[in-house]
Motif scaffolding. Sequence first.
Motif, PDB file in Angstrom:
ATOM      1  N   THR A  68     166.085  82.173   3.517  1.00 57.05           N
ATOM      2  CA  THR A  68     165.546  82.748   2.289  1.00 57.05           C
ATOM      3  C   THR A  68     166.127  82.039   1.070  1.00 57.05           C
ATOM      4  O   THR A  68     165.400  81.686   0.132  1.00 57.05           O
ATOM      5  CB  THR A  68     165.829  84.264   2.231  1.00 57.05           C
ATOM      6  N   PHE A  69     167.427  81.779   1.082  1.00 56.46           N
ATOM      7  CA  PHE A  69     168.063  81.045  -0.013  1.00 56.46           C
ATOM      8  C   PHE A  69     167.468  79.644  -0.131  1.00 56.46           C
ATOM      9  O   PHE A  69     167.157  79.176  -1.241  1.00 56.46           O
ATOM     10  CB  PHE A  69     169.579  80.971   0.197  1.00 56.46           C
ATOM     11  N   ILE A  70     167.297  78.971   1.003  1.00 56.52           N
ATOM     12  CA  ILE A  70     166.716  77.620   0.991  1.00 56.52           C
ATOM     13  C   ILE A  70     165.311  77.658   0.401  1.00 56.52           C
ATOM     14  O   ILE A  70     164.944  76.793  -0.389  1.00 56.52           O
ATOM     15  CB  ILE A  70     166.714  77.026   2.416  1.00 56.52           C
ATOM     16  N   SER A  71     164.528  78.664   0.773  1.00 56.59           N
ATOM     17  CA  SER A  71     163.157  78.755   0.252  1.00 56.59           C
ATOM     18  C   SER A  71     163.163  78.957  -1.264  1.00 56.59           C
ATOM     19  O   SER A  71     162.333  78.385  -1.972  1.00 56.59           O
ATOM     20  CB  SER A  71     162.373  79.866   0.947  1.00 56.59           C
ATOM     21  N   ILE A  72     164.087  79.770  -1.754  1.00 50.81           N
ATOM     22  CA  ILE A  72     164.186  80.001  -3.207  1.00 50.81           C
ATOM     23  C   ILE A  72     164.561  78.705  -3.926  1.00 50.81           C
ATOM     24  O   ILE A  72     163.956  78.339  -4.937  1.00 50.81           O
ATOM     25  CB  ILE A  72     165.207  81.114  -3.507  1.00 50.81           C
ATOM     26  N   MET A  73     165.553  78.009  -3.409  1.00 53.87           N
ATOM     27  CA  MET A  73     165.988  76.759  -4.035  1.00 53.87           C
ATOM     28  C   MET A  73     164.898  75.693  -3.948  1.00 53.87           C
ATOM     29  O   MET A  73     164.648  74.975  -4.922  1.00 53.87           O
ATOM     30  CB  MET A  73     167.285  76.262  -3.378  1.00 53.87           C
ATOM     31  N   LEU A  74     164.248  75.598  -2.802  1.00 49.94           N
ATOM     32  CA  LEU A  74     163.176  74.618  -2.636  1.00 49.94           C
ATOM     33  C   LEU A  74     162.024  74.923  -3.587  1.00 49.94           C
ATOM     34  O   LEU A  74     161.455  74.008  -4.189  1.00 49.94           O
ATOM     35  CB  LEU A  74     162.696  74.625  -1.181  1.00 49.94           C
ATOM     36  N   GLY A  75     161.713  76.196  -3.728  1.00 47.99           N
ATOM     37  CA  GLY A  75     160.667  76.583  -4.675  1.00 47.99           C
ATOM     38  C   GLY A  75     161.004  76.141  -6.091  1.00 47.99           C
ATOM     39  O   GLY A  75     160.150  75.618  -6.810  1.00 47.99           O
ATOM     40  N   ALA A  76     162.242  76.355  -6.508  1.00 46.69           N
ATOM     41  CA  ALA A  76     162.657  75.969  -7.861  1.00 46.69           C
ATOM     42  C   ALA A  76     162.664  74.454  -8.027  1.00 46.69           C
ATOM     43  O   ALA A  76     162.177  73.930  -9.041  1.00 46.69           O
ATOM     44  CB  ALA A  76     164.041  76.539  -8.170  1.00 46.69           C
ATOM     45  N   VAL A  77     163.194  73.748  -7.046  1.00 45.39           N
ATOM     46  CA  VAL A  77     163.284  72.285  -7.136  1.00 45.39           C
ATOM     47  C   VAL A  77     161.895  71.658  -7.198  1.00 45.39           C
ATOM     48  O   VAL A  77     161.631  70.794  -8.042  1.00 45.39           O
ATOM     49  CB  VAL A  77     164.098  71.713  -5.956  1.00 45.39           C
ATOM     50  N   LEU A  78     160.995  72.108  -6.326  1.00 47.56           N
ATOM     51  CA  LEU A  78     159.647  71.528  -6.324  1.00 47.56           C
ATOM     52  C   LEU A  78     158.834  71.972  -7.528  1.00 47.56           C
ATOM     53  O   LEU A  78     158.068  71.201  -8.090  1.00 47.56           O
ATOM     54  CB  LEU A  78     158.915  71.893  -5.026  1.00 47.56           C
ATOM     55  N   ARG A  79     159.009  73.211  -7.953  1.00 49.77           N
ATOM     56  CA  ARG A  79     158.268  73.725  -9.090  1.00 49.77           C
ATOM     57  C   ARG A  79     158.659  72.991 -10.375  1.00 49.77           C
ATOM     58  O   ARG A  79     157.827  72.648 -11.190  1.00 49.77           O
ATOM     59  CB  ARG A  79     158.542  75.224  -9.246  1.00 49.77           C
ATOM     60  N   ASN A  80     159.957  72.756 -10.556  1.00 50.43           N
ATOM     61  CA  ASN A  80     160.458  72.142 -11.789  1.00 50.43           C
ATOM     62  C   ASN A  80     160.599  70.624 -11.699  1.00 50.43           C
ATOM     63  O   ASN A  80     160.997  69.996 -12.678  1.00 50.43           O
ATOM     64  CB  ASN A  80     161.809  72.746 -12.164  1.00 50.43           C
ATOM     65  N   ARG A  81     160.319  70.057 -10.510  1.00 52.14           N
ATOM     66  CA  ARG A  81     160.512  68.614 -10.281  1.00 52.14           C
ATOM     67  C   ARG A  81     161.945  68.220 -10.659  1.00 52.14           C
ATOM     68  O   ARG A  81     162.173  67.317 -11.469  1.00 52.14           O
ATOM     69  CB  ARG A  81     159.487  67.803 -11.075  1.00 52.14           C
ATOM     70  N   GLU A  82     162.900  68.897 -10.078  1.00 48.79           N
ATOM     71  CA  GLU A  82     164.292  68.749 -10.490  1.00 48.79           C
ATOM     72  C   GLU A  82     164.935  67.428 -10.090  1.00 48.79           C
ATOM     73  O   GLU A  82     166.098  67.201 -10.382  1.00 48.79           O
ATOM     74  CB  GLU A  82     165.111  69.949 -10.000  1.00 48.79           C
ATOM     75  N   TRP A  83     164.208  66.543  -9.462  1.00 46.40           N
ATOM     76  CA  TRP A  83     164.718  65.209  -9.186  1.00 46.40           C
ATOM     77  C   TRP A  83     164.493  64.281 -10.385  1.00 46.40           C
ATOM     78  O   TRP A  83     164.971  63.161 -10.401  1.00 46.40           O
ATOM     79  CB  TRP A  83     164.061  64.614  -7.935  1.00 46.40           C
ATOM     80  N   THR A  84     163.778  64.781 -11.417  1.00 46.01           N
ATOM     81  CA  THR A  84     163.579  64.016 -12.654  1.00 46.01           C
ATOM     82  C   THR A  84     164.525  64.559 -13.725  1.00 46.01           C
ATOM     83  O   THR A  84     165.011  65.685 -13.624  1.00 46.01           O
ATOM     84  CB  THR A  84     162.130  64.137 -13.163  1.00 46.01           C
ATOM     85  N   LEU A  85     164.737  63.785 -14.759  1.00 46.08           N
ATOM     86  CA  LEU A  85     165.612  64.223 -15.847  1.00 46.08           C
ATOM     87  C   LEU A  85     165.041  65.470 -16.531  1.00 46.08           C
ATOM     88  O   LEU A  85     165.768  66.445 -16.767  1.00 46.08           O
ATOM     89  CB  LEU A  85     165.823  63.103 -16.863  1.00 46.08           C
ATOM     90  N   ASP A  86     163.744  65.458 -16.831  1.00 43.79           N
ATOM     91  CA  ASP A  86     163.122  66.633 -17.456  1.00 43.79           C
ATOM     92  C   ASP A  86     163.186  67.843 -16.522  1.00 43.79           C
ATOM     93  O   ASP A  86     163.396  68.968 -16.969  1.00 43.79           O
ATOM     94  CB  ASP A  86     161.665  66.340 -17.832  1.00 43.79           C
ATOM     95  N   GLY A  87     163.001  67.600 -15.245  1.00 49.09           N
ATOM     96  CA  GLY A  87     163.077  68.686 -14.275  1.00 49.09           C
ATOM     97  C   GLY A  87     164.469  69.288 -14.186  1.00 49.09           C
ATOM     98  O   GLY A  87     164.624  70.510 -14.073  1.00 49.09           O
ATOM     99  N   MET A  88     165.495  68.433 -14.228  1.00 50.43           N
ATOM    100  CA  MET A  88     166.871  68.944 -14.218  1.00 50.43           C
ATOM    101  C   MET A  88     167.144  69.772 -15.463  1.00 50.43           C
ATOM    102  O   MET A  88     167.774  70.823 -15.384  1.00 50.43           O
ATOM    103  CB  MET A  88     167.871  67.796 -14.129  1.00 50.43           C
ATOM    104  N   LYS A  89     166.646  69.284 -16.595  1.00 45.84           N
ATOM    105  CA  LYS A  89     166.825  70.042 -17.839  1.00 45.84           C
ATOM    106  C   LYS A  89     166.142  71.407 -17.720  1.00 45.84           C
ATOM    107  O   LYS A  89     166.698  72.418 -18.147  1.00 45.84           O
ATOM    108  CB  LYS A  89     166.257  69.268 -19.023  1.00 45.84           C
ATOM    109  N   ALA A  90     164.944  71.430 -17.161  1.00 46.25           N
ATOM    110  CA  ALA A  90     164.224  72.696 -16.985  1.00 46.25           C
ATOM    111  C   ALA A  90     164.981  73.612 -16.025  1.00 46.25           C
ATOM    112  O   ALA A  90     165.132  74.811 -16.278  1.00 46.25           O
ATOM    113  CB  ALA A  90     162.810  72.440 -16.464  1.00 46.25           C
TER     114      ALA A  90
END
Length: 130
Positions: free
Chosen positions: A15-37
């Motif tokens: 469940t924790f992994i799904s929450i984190m994966l949802g946030a990472v993919l939703r915000n594109r957190e591998w990009t600078l703008d995504g990390m900021k978001a």
Amino acid sequence: MTSLLQIVVCMTALTFISIMLGAVLRNREWTLDGMKAGLSNRDNLPEATPMGARAEKAAQNTKENFLLFIALAGVAHAAGMGEQATFGAEVFFWARVVYLPVYILGITYVRSAVWGVGIAGLVLMMQTLY
């Protein structure tokens, strides 16, 4: 620790992994703008990609189903029926493992079938209590 409680721990981690994966993919957190978001208060998030939106929905669905699972697992454990409920819990857990990538990748009919298998696992857990 009983087998049922081990599955509860594994399902909590999933469940924790799904929450984190949802946030990472939703915000594109591998990009600078995504990390900021991701590090912001998330007041003004950019539009999610289709995959990001599905990941977020999959995480929400996992949280909703986890509530049902944890209630049944807790009652089964408290009633001393934990080992009998373990098979249903295993079915539920493995269905959820399959469900997440199937939902995120947008495989529609398979997603519903896998969700149904997970629900069948919950029904098996419930049957042990009667």
